[in-house]
Design an enzyme around this catalytic site. Structure first.
Site, PDB file in Angstrom:
ATOM      1  CG  ASP A   1      -2.222   0.724   1.025  1.00  0.00           C
ATOM      2  OD1 ASP A   1      -2.285   1.559   0.111  1.00  0.00           O
ATOM      3  OD2 ASP A   1      -3.173   0.473   1.793  1.00  0.00           O
TER       4      ASP A   1
ATOM      5  CG  ASP B   1      -9.486   2.832  -0.243  1.00  0.00           C
ATOM      6  OD1 ASP B   1      -9.091   1.665  -0.414  1.00  0.00           O
ATOM      7  OD2 ASP B   1      -8.806   3.704   0.336  1.00  0.00           O
TER       8      ASP B   1
HETATM    9  C1  GLA Z   1      -5.672   2.198   2.174  1.00  0.00           C
HETATM   10  C2  GLA Z   1      -6.125   1.018   1.334  1.00  0.00           C
HETATM   11  C3  GLA Z   1      -7.149   0.226   2.090  1.00  0.00           C
HETATM   12  C4  GLA Z   1      -6.592  -0.225   3.418  1.00  0.00           C
HETATM   13  C5  GLA Z   1      -6.109   0.980   4.203  1.00  0.00           C
HETATM   14  C6  GLA Z   1      -5.389   0.544   5.458  1.00  0.00           C
HETATM   15  O1  GLA Z   1      -6.674   3.144   2.277  1.00  0.00           O
HETATM   16  O2  GLA Z   1      -6.605   1.449   0.092  1.00  0.00           O
HETATM   17  O3  GLA Z   1      -7.567  -0.894   1.340  1.00  0.00           O
HETATM   18  O4  GLA Z   1      -5.547  -1.145   3.219  1.00  0.00           O
HETATM   19  O5  GLA Z   1      -5.212   1.769   3.434  1.00  0.00           O
HETATM   20  O6  GLA Z   1      -4.930   1.594   6.200  1.00  0.00           O
END
Ligand code: GLA
Length: 740
Positions: free
Chosen positions: A469, A539
Site C-alpha cells: 500500500d 477504496d
Molecule cells: C488504504 C487502502 C485500504 C486499506 C487501508 C489501510 O486506504 O486502500 O484498502 O488497506 O489503506 O490503512
C-alpha cells in the site's frame, strides 16, 4: 522516387515503419500490417506537407530541442519534442545522428531493434532508443537510455520516453482517457481533439500516479470515436509509477504529436557523466477493430509479457473493511472461519498488525515503518496466525506500506534523515497527521526497507501474498540524500528507487502474489503491474460504483489484475445497499474477494456465497485469462454487459449489471455476444442464483444455441428495476447442431 532505407517492425496485425533520412530514423507509418515497408515509406515521403511548416517531411523518432530537422520555430523545439538538455558547456541543442542500428536477440522471437543516436556536436551524448514488436499480440514497447561522457553533468529539462510525430494518420481524432480521485476512480471521458489543440494528461502526485489521470489512453482516428468493434484506435500507456505527463496535440496541419514520459516538477534532472538513465517504457498498439480489440491486446500483453504470474488468482478475504485496526489472534481466527465458510483461499491481514509500545498501530497515526508484529495483539506472534490459516486450508497474506513511515515510529525516531523533507522547512505531514514518505532515492534507505520487509515476510513460513500500500504523496519535495544541486532528481529517482525495491522483493520471493494499492486505485497502472499481480481498484467498494470503476479500468487492464471484493452494506463510502447477489456478480468480473465484518451472513447467505465462490473457481480461468468483450456500456445506458471468452472459445461468462433502471423500462437490446465462435453450439446456464431455478433472467437458461445466432441476433434477457444483475455460464457442447 528513391525509397529511403526502411525498418519494419511488425506484430501479427500492426506495423510500424521507420525510414532513414539525413542520418536519422523517422516515423513513416503506423497502421495495419501489410508488409510493403518500402512502399509505405515512399508514400509517407510523398505526402503534401505544409511548406511553411514541415518542409522536410516525417520527423525523427526521438526529436530533441535544437534538431537540424525542421525549420524555424520547429527547429527550436516549439513543437516540444521529447528531449531538452543543457550540455556541460552550456549548449542547449541536440542534433542526432544515428550511429548504429542493431537487432537485439529476444528469446521469444519478438523483433527488438536498438537505434543508437549520438549528438553531432557532443558525440558522447547518446540516446539508445529501443523498439520491440511482439509476435503474439499487437503491442510495441519502446524506451530510451540516455548517457554521456561530457566534462560535467548534463541537465535534462525534458526527458520523454517516446514522441510520435505522425503525419498522414488522419485529420480527426477523439481522445478517450480516464480520470478521477480517491474513492471515485476511472471515469471515462472521450472528446474530439480539436485542430490546433493539445491535451495534457499527467500526475504530479509522486505516489498516487493513477488517480487524477490514468497514464493510458485510446485515440480514435476518424470522424467519430471508434466503437467496441470497429474503428481505428491508437492505444498507448506509460509504464511508470511516478510523476508523468502525456501530451497529445492535433496540429493545425493535421500532424499528430504524442509524447509521453516521466516529468520533472522542480527543475531539470541532472545526469552525471558515465551514468545511464533508463527512461520508463511506453507501450502502444494499433487496432483496426475498435476499442475492444485494443483492450484485448493490452490485456494479453500484460498477462503474457508484463505481469509476474499467469496462474489463476486466489479468492482473497481481506480484514480491512471488516475489522480495521482492531486485530487479535482470536479475532483473525474467527474471521478465518468466515473466510473458509465463504470459499476464500487466501486470508489477508491488512493494516494494524505491527508497531510496538507507544508506536503500536492502533490508528492511522502510529507505527508505519516498524514492520514487526505487535506482541500486545499477537502474543504468540504472526507465525501462529499463519498456523491458524493453514489449519483452515487458507494461504496467508500481509499488508505493508513500505515506502512510508509515521513520525510516531521507531524508524523515524532513529533515522529522521531517511524521510523526504525540504531543508530548513517544516515537514508537511499527511495521513493521520504523522505520515511521511521515505527517501527511496537513497540506496541506504532502500536497503533498510528491503531488509525489514523481507525479514517480516521470512518470519511467516509460507506467506503467500503481500498487499503493498502507499497512502501519501510526495508533499515534501526534498531528499536529504541527493545533494543541493540534485534536488530536482527526486521525482525520477524516487520512482526508480521504488522499481529497484519491488524488483528485489520479486527476486527474493518469486512466488509471492503482490497487490499494488495506493489509497485504492492510486497505483492502478502498468508500471505497478510490472511487479504486481493485481491492484486494488478503489477504496470505494459500493457495488454499483464498482460497475463503473471496473468498466473504466477494463479498457486497459485485464480482469485478473482487478481486485474486487464483496463488502458489507450499507456501503462505507456511499451508504448504498445492494443485494448479496448483486455484490457477488460485480466482484465476479474481477479477481473475486471479500472484506466483511465478523459473522457477516446468515446460513442461507453463506451457502449462497459458497456456491458463487465455487462457480468462480470453475470459471476464473475464463474471467481472469480469457478475452473480454464489452457488450453494453454503463456510460451510455442503464446497464453494463460483459462477455469473457476462453482462448479456445469453448467457455464463456456473461455478466450483466443494471444501474438504477427505471421500472417497466423495456428498452433492452438483446445481448449480441460477439466473441463467441459462430460455428459452436453453447449451452447457456444462469448461475449465482440465490434460489436455484427461480428468478431467471433469460428464457434460454438450460438451452443450447448456435454461437452465430447469439452473435447475430443476440440473447434476449430481462433486467428488473433498480439494481438487478445476472451471470451466465456458456459451455460449448461437444457436437454441433442439436438444439433443445
Ligand atoms: C488504504 C487502502 C485500504 C486499506 C487501508 C489501510 O486506504 O486502500 O484498502 O488497506 O489503506 O490503512
Amino acid at each position: 522516387m528513391k525509397s529511403p532505407a526502411t525498418l519494419s517492425l511488425e506484430t501479427p496485425g500492426a506495423q510500424l515503419v521507420l525510414a532513414r533520412r539525413s542520418g536519422v530514423w523517422t516515423f513513416a507509418h503506423l497502421g495495419a500490417r501489410c508488409g510493403a515497408a518500402e512502399d509505405l515509406a515512399a508514400l509517407a515521403s510523398a505526402r503534401p506537407y505544409a511548406a511553411n511548416h514541415c518542409a522536410e517531411g516525417p520527423m525523427e523518432t526521438y526529436p530533441a530541442f535544437g534538431s537540424s530537422r525542421g525549420q524555424g520555430h520547429r527547429r527550436l523545439g516549439n513543437t516540444r519534442g521529447a528531449l531538452q538538455v543543457r550540455h556541460a558547456d552550456g549548449d542547449v541543442s541536440v542534433d542526432w545522428r544515428c550511429v548504429e542500428t542493431r537487432d537485439v536477440p529476444e528469446p521469444s522471437g519478438a523483433r527488438h531493434v536498438a537505434l543508437v543516436l549520438a549528438d553531432r556536436r557532443h558525440p558522447s551524448f547518446r540516446a539508445v532508443q529501443h523498439f520491440l514488436a511482439w509476435n503474439d499480440c499487437d503491442v510495441f514497447e519502446t524506451w530510451v537510455e540516455l548517457s554521456h561522457g561530457e566534462s560535467g553533468p548534463v541537465a535534462l529539462s525534458r526527458m520523454d520516453s517516446f514522441c510520435l510525430e505522425a503525419t498522414g494518420l488522419g485529420d480527426r481524432f477523439h481522445l478517450l482517457s480516464l480520470s478521477g480521485q480517491w474513492a471515485n476512480e476511472a471515469h471515462v471521458a472521450e472528446d474530439e481533439l480539436l485542430r490546433g489543440r493539445e491535451v495534457v494528461l499527467g500526475s504530479r502526485a509522486g505516489v498516487h500516479d493513477a488517480w487524477e489521470n490514468q497514464p493510458a489512453f485510446f485515440l480514435s482516428v476518424g470522424p467519430a470515436p471508434a466503437t467496441e468493434e470497429s474503428g481505428r484506435v491508437l492505444a498507448g500507456a506509460l509504464c511508470w509509477s511516478g510523476v508523468w505527463e502525456i501530451r497529445i496535440r492535433h496540429e493545425w496541419s493535421h500532424e499528430l504529436r504524442l509524447s509521453a514520459g516521466a516529468a520533472n516538477l522542480s527543475g531539470p534532472y541532472v545526469l552525471e557523466p558515465g551514468r545511464t538513465l533508463v527512461l520508463p517504457k511506453f507501450v502502444f498498439s494499433w487496432s483496426e477493430r475498435g476499442k475492444g480489440h485494443a483492450s484485448r491486446t493490452l490485456h494479453r500483453w500484460a498477462r503474457a509479457h508484463l505481469m509476474p504470474h499467469s496462474a489463476p488468482r486466489d479468492i482473497v478475504f481481506n480484514s480491512w473493511e471488516g475489522v480495521r485496526f482492531d486485530l487479535s489472534e482470536a479475532r483473525l481466527a474467527s474471521l478465518m472461519d468466515d473466510a473458509r465458510a465463504l470459499g476464500a483461499e487466501c486470508f489477508v491481514v491488512d493494516d494494524g498488525w505491527f508497531g510496538r509500545g507507544r508506536f503500536a498501530r492502533n490508528d492511522a497515526a502510529h507505527g508505519l515503518g516498524d514492520w514487526k508484529e505487535d506482541r500486545a495483539k499477537f502474543p504468540r506472534g504472526l507465525a501462529r496466525v499463519a498456523q491458524e490459516a493453514k489449519r483452515r486450508g487458507l494461504r496467508l497474506g500481509l499488508w505493508f506500506e513500505p515506502e512510508m513511515a509515521d513520525t510516531e515510529s521507531e524508524l523515524v525516531r532513529d533515522h529522521p534523515d531517511w524521510v523526504l523533507r525540504e531543508a530548513g522547512r517544516p515537514l508537511r505531514l499527511q495521513r493521520g497527521g504523522t505520515q511521511v514518505v521515505l527517501d527511496l532515492a537513497n540506496p541506504v534507505v532502500r536497503d533498510a526497507v528491503f531488509a525489514s520487509v523481507d525479514a517480516a515476510i521470512r518470519a511467516i513460513p509460507g506467506l503467500a501474498y503481500v498487499k503493498w500500500d502507499a497512502n501519501a504523496d510526495i508533499a515534501n519535495a526534498g531528499s536529504p540524500f541527493l545533494g543541493p544541486d540534485r534536488q530536482a532528481n527526486l521525482w525520477f529517482d524516487y520512482a526508480a528507487g521504488l522499481c529497484d525495491l519491488l524488483a528485489r522483493l520479486r527476486a527474493a520471493h518469486p512466488r509471492l502474489v503482490l497487490q499494488a494499492c495506493a489509497s485504492g486505485g492510486g497505483r492502478a497502472e502498468f508500471g505497478s503491474l510490472a511487479f504486481a499481480d493485481e491492484f486494488w481498484c478503489s477504496d470505494n467498494t459500493c457495488a454499483q460504483q464498482r460497475v463503473l470503476v471496473q468498466w473504466g479500468l477494463s479498457l486497459f487492464y485485464p480482469a485478473c489484475a482487478m481486485a474486487a471484493h464483496v463488502t458489507a452494506v450499507p456501503n462505507k463510502q456511499t451508504r448504498r445497499t445492494a443485494s448479496l447477489k448483486y455484490r457477488f456478480d460485480v466482484a465476479f468480473s474481477g479477481r473475486l474477494g471479500f472484506e466483511l465484518p465478523p459473522d457477516p451472513l446468515s446460513p442461507e447467505e453463506t451457502a449462497f456465497a459458497r456456491t458463487c465462490a465455487s462457480a468462480y473457481k470453475r470459471l476464473r480461468p475464463v474471467v481472469q485469462g480469457g478475452d473480454l468483450h464489452r457488450i453494453a456500456s454503463p456510460c451510455e445506458g442503464d446497464h453494463a454487459a460483459l462477455l469473457f471468452v476462453s482462448p479456445d472459445k469453448r467457455r464463456a461468462v456473461v455478466a450483466v449489471y443494471g444501474l438504477s433502471r427505471a421500472a417497466n423500462d423495456g428498452r433492452l437490446a438483446p445481448l449480441r455476444l460477439s466473441g463467441l465462435a459462430p460455428s459452436l453450439d453453447y449451452r447457456i446456464r444462469e448461475i449465482n442464483l440465490p434460489r436455484p431455478g427461480t428468478g431467471l433472467h433469460t428464457a434460454f437458461s438450460g438451452k443450447t444455441l448456435r454461437g452465430g445466432a447469439l452473435v447475430s441476433a443476440g440473447l434476449p434477457f430481462d433486467l428488473g428495476p433498480g439494481d438487478d444483475s445476472f451471470v451466465l455460464e456458456l459451455t460449448a457442447t461437444k457436437q454441433q447442431g442439436t438444439h433443445t
